[in-house]
Design a protein around this motif. Structure first.
Motif, mmCIF file in Angstrom:
data_model
loop_
_atom_site.group_PDB
_atom_site.id
_atom_site.type_symbol
_atom_site.label_atom_id
_atom_site.label_comp_id
_atom_site.label_asym_id
_atom_site.label_seq_id
_atom_site.Cartn_x
_atom_site.Cartn_y
_atom_site.Cartn_z
ATOM 1 N N THR A 1 -46.062 7.799 -4.975
ATOM 2 C CA THR A 1 -46.881 7.209 -5.839
ATOM 3 C C THR A 1 -48.326 8.400 -6.278
ATOM 4 O O THR A 1 -48.399 9.031 -5.288
ATOM 5 C CB THR A 1 -47.806 5.981 -4.987
ATOM 6 O OG1 THR A 1 -46.573 5.089 -4.855
ATOM 7 C CG2 THR A 1 -48.764 5.399 -5.903
ATOM 8 N N VAL A 2 -48.581 8.270 -7.362
ATOM 9 C CA VAL A 2 -49.298 9.284 -7.742
ATOM 10 C C VAL A 2 -50.876 8.820 -7.231
ATOM 11 O O VAL A 2 -51.310 8.019 -7.587
ATOM 12 C CB VAL A 2 -49.458 9.351 -9.466
ATOM 13 C CG1 VAL A 2 -50.662 10.260 -9.967
ATOM 14 C CG2 VAL A 2 -48.261 9.801 -9.829
ATOM 15 N N THR A 3 -51.431 10.083 -6.637
ATOM 16 C CA THR A 3 -52.807 9.612 -5.975
ATOM 17 C C THR A 3 -53.837 10.754 -6.495
ATOM 18 O O THR A 3 -54.911 10.377 -6.304
ATOM 19 C CB THR A 3 -52.900 9.821 -4.416
ATOM 20 O OG1 THR A 3 -52.504 11.018 -4.009
ATOM 21 C CG2 THR A 3 -51.983 9.048 -3.813
ATOM 22 N N LYS A 4 -53.488 11.638 -7.311
ATOM 23 C CA LYS A 4 -54.594 12.602 -7.869
ATOM 24 C C LYS A 4 -54.419 12.598 -9.399
ATOM 25 O O LYS A 4 -53.064 12.583 -9.791
ATOM 26 C CB LYS A 4 -54.144 14.164 -7.507
ATOM 27 C CG LYS A 4 -54.718 14.121 -5.960
ATOM 28 C CD LYS A 4 -54.473 15.576 -5.294
ATOM 29 C CE LYS A 4 -54.671 15.582 -3.989
ATOM 30 N NZ LYS A 4 -54.478 16.936 -3.341
ATOM 31 N N VAL B 1 -53.065 7.613 -12.273
ATOM 32 C CA VAL B 1 -53.254 7.463 -10.730
ATOM 33 C C VAL B 1 -52.927 6.001 -10.326
ATOM 34 O O VAL B 1 -53.016 5.108 -11.066
ATOM 35 C CB VAL B 1 -54.728 7.821 -10.102
ATOM 36 C CG1 VAL B 1 -55.024 7.416 -8.755
ATOM 37 C CG2 VAL B 1 -55.088 9.333 -10.123
ATOM 38 N N GLY B 2 -51.916 5.831 -9.157
ATOM 39 C CA GLY B 2 -51.586 4.601 -8.826
ATOM 40 C C GLY B 2 -50.108 4.357 -9.448
ATOM 41 O O GLY B 2 -49.713 3.189 -8.971
ATOM 42 N N GLU B 3 -49.809 5.054 -10.502
ATOM 43 C CA GLU B 3 -48.648 4.909 -10.835
ATOM 44 C C GLU B 3 -47.171 5.253 -10.027
ATOM 45 O O GLU B 3 -47.447 6.229 -9.285
ATOM 46 C CB GLU B 3 -48.160 5.472 -12.247
ATOM 47 C CG GLU B 3 -48.991 4.688 -13.567
ATOM 48 C CD GLU B 3 -48.135 3.595 -13.775
ATOM 49 O OE1 GLU B 3 -46.787 3.677 -13.896
ATOM 50 O OE2 GLU B 3 -49.005 2.398 -13.900
ATOM 51 N N ASN C 1 -44.530 17.652 -3.587
ATOM 52 C CA ASN C 1 -45.033 16.444 -4.151
ATOM 53 C C ASN C 1 -46.377 16.241 -3.054
ATOM 54 O O ASN C 1 -47.447 15.902 -3.771
ATOM 55 C CB ASN C 1 -44.158 15.300 -3.648
ATOM 56 C CG ASN C 1 -43.277 14.946 -4.889
ATOM 57 O OD1 ASN C 1 -43.230 15.823 -5.899
ATOM 58 N ND2 ASN C 1 -42.500 13.921 -5.111
ATOM 59 N N GLY D 1 -50.505 15.631 -4.614
ATOM 60 C CA GLY D 1 -50.958 14.244 -4.534
ATOM 61 C C GLY D 1 -49.899 13.148 -4.791
ATOM 62 O O GLY D 1 -50.466 11.968 -5.196
ATOM 63 N N ILE D 2 -48.469 13.350 -4.855
ATOM 64 C CA ILE D 2 -47.364 12.160 -4.959
ATOM 65 C C ILE D 2 -47.167 12.048 -3.530
ATOM 66 O O ILE D 2 -46.752 12.720 -2.655
ATOM 67 C CB ILE D 2 -46.506 12.855 -5.582
ATOM 68 C CG1 ILE D 2 -46.788 13.154 -7.133
ATOM 69 C CG2 ILE D 2 -45.316 11.769 -5.795
ATOM 70 C CD1 ILE D 2 -45.821 13.750 -7.736
ATOM 71 N N LEU D 3 -47.634 10.822 -3.012
ATOM 72 C CA LEU D 3 -47.397 10.432 -1.660
ATOM 73 C C LEU D 3 -46.208 9.337 -1.100
ATOM 74 O O LEU D 3 -46.434 8.464 -2.286
ATOM 75 C CB LEU D 3 -49.004 10.046 -0.952
ATOM 76 C CG LEU D 3 -49.775 11.125 -1.119
ATOM 77 C CD1 LEU D 3 -51.189 10.503 -0.313
ATOM 78 C CD2 LEU D 3 -49.331 12.409 -0.478
#
Length: 356
Positions: A102-105, A112-114, A160, A164-166
């Motif tokens: 999930t994208v966090t940055k 973000v959030g996608e 990742n 910021g892809i967690l």
């Protein structure tokens, strides 16, 4: 003559194939196997299904990723798509299943959030969902959940976490095809790293050739992890992207071998594509005050590190001269971009042996 390297399929192509099979089964009760898809450039590969399941208003299909002869971290990964009917008029809604990040940055081509499913794979899946809906009388309003078995563990071996892809991997690909030993994925990661650093407002990034130089740059300047660019051999990729998308300050950090190639004007520092120039190093030794005998020994040195040691024994700053020449190469590529450059040369133990 050796056989040509075999091409493979991107995670995006595999996810599209799994989604096409799963939505077909949701509408008809039957999974097409193999399932054929159309790639962005018109190729029509067919994928065998590794797993399939139909229950409780959902359909799941899985494909094993074949990266061909590319040393891809996701080669052999099981990529699954679970499709269920969505709210009328919603179109295709994407969700991250287990193993998909999930994208966090900010700074990536996704909000973000996608779920970390990139734009081209999303477009491919939407097009195939629409085609299946038209053929079998569906609405095309679906939730598509993509998952990758062991994806979170595999993601630790990618960029990742730094981007910021967690929580897992990204679903990637612009053509659907993995070209063996392609540099494009690494260069794309460098660009995304710069995008993320800019979006975070960082005024200073470091392009590093490896983990040792990365550690030195982080400690020297107190840089956070997402300001560190895993440049590898692709100095040109960092410099050309920063020329168009500047950050106020760039540190280039690396070993004497790779940075002596940059000092010699090479932008691709891979051993198969550029070589250390012993004449350059001998000339720099002379410029630092070395005599003919030392210049001859430097020219005959086995490696750039060996040349550095010879100059250190003679108390001559070869590392500083390499750093200065490398800095000038970088500035020439950056042209008028408002980026201040400094260069840090390290040895294998992480000791700084040159700066400019």
């Amino acid at each position: 003559m050796s056989a040509p390297l075999r091409h493979g399929w991107t995670t995006g192509a595999c996810a599209t194939a799994a989604t096409t099979a799963a939505y077909t089964a949701l509408l008809t009760g039957d999974f097409p196997d193999p399932v054929e898809i159309v790639l962005p450039k018109g190729q029509r590969p067919a994928f065998a299904l590794a797993r399939e399941g139909l229950a409780d208003g959902t359909a799941t299909a899985s494909v094993v990723k074949d990266a061909g002869d590319d040393p891809d971290v996701t080669h052999g990964a099981l990529i699954s798509s679970t499709v269920r009917h969505g709210v009328p008029g919603s179109g295709v809604v994407f969700a991250a299943g287990p193993g998909v990040g999930t994208v966090t940055k900010p700074g990536l081509p996704l909000e973000v959030g996608e779920p970390a499913i990139n734009p081209v794979p999303r477009r491919m899946m939407r097009e195939h969902v629409a085609e299946v809906a038209a053929r079998h009388g569906g609405t095309g309003d679906v939730v598509v959940e993509i998952s990758v078995e062991h994806g979170e563990e595999l993601a630790g071996r990618t960029w990742n976490p730094r981007l910021g892809i967690l929580g897992g991997l990204s679903i990637l690909g612009t053509t659907g095809i993995v070209v063996p030993y392609s540099c494009s994925a690494w260069i794309d990661s460098i660009r995304r790293g710069i995008d993320v650093a800019r979006a975070a407002g960082y005024a200073h990034v470091a392009g590093c050739t490896g983990s040792t130089s990365e550690r030195v740059a982080a400690e020297l300047y107190g840089l956070p992890e997402d300001a560190l660019l895993d440049m590898g051999d692709f100095a040109g990729a960092v410099l050309k992207y920063l020329r168009r998308h500047p950050v106020p300050r760039l540190t280039i950090a690396g070993g004497i071998g790779k940075l002596s190639k940059l000092a010699d004007g090479h932008l691709d520092l891979h051993s198969g594509r550029s070589q250390v120039n012993p004449d350059l190093l001998a000339g720099l030794a002379r410029a630092a005050g070395g005599d003919d005998a030392l210049a001859g020994r430097v020219r005959a040195a086995n490696t750039a590190l060996h040349a550095l040691r010879l100059c250190q024994e003679a108390d001559l700053p070869l590392g500083d001269l390499v750093a200065e020449r490398a800095r000038r190469t970088a500035e020439a590529v950056l042209r008028e971009a408002p980026v201040a450059v400094d260069v840090v040369v390290v040895d294998r133990a992480g000791v700084i042996v040159g700066r400019a």
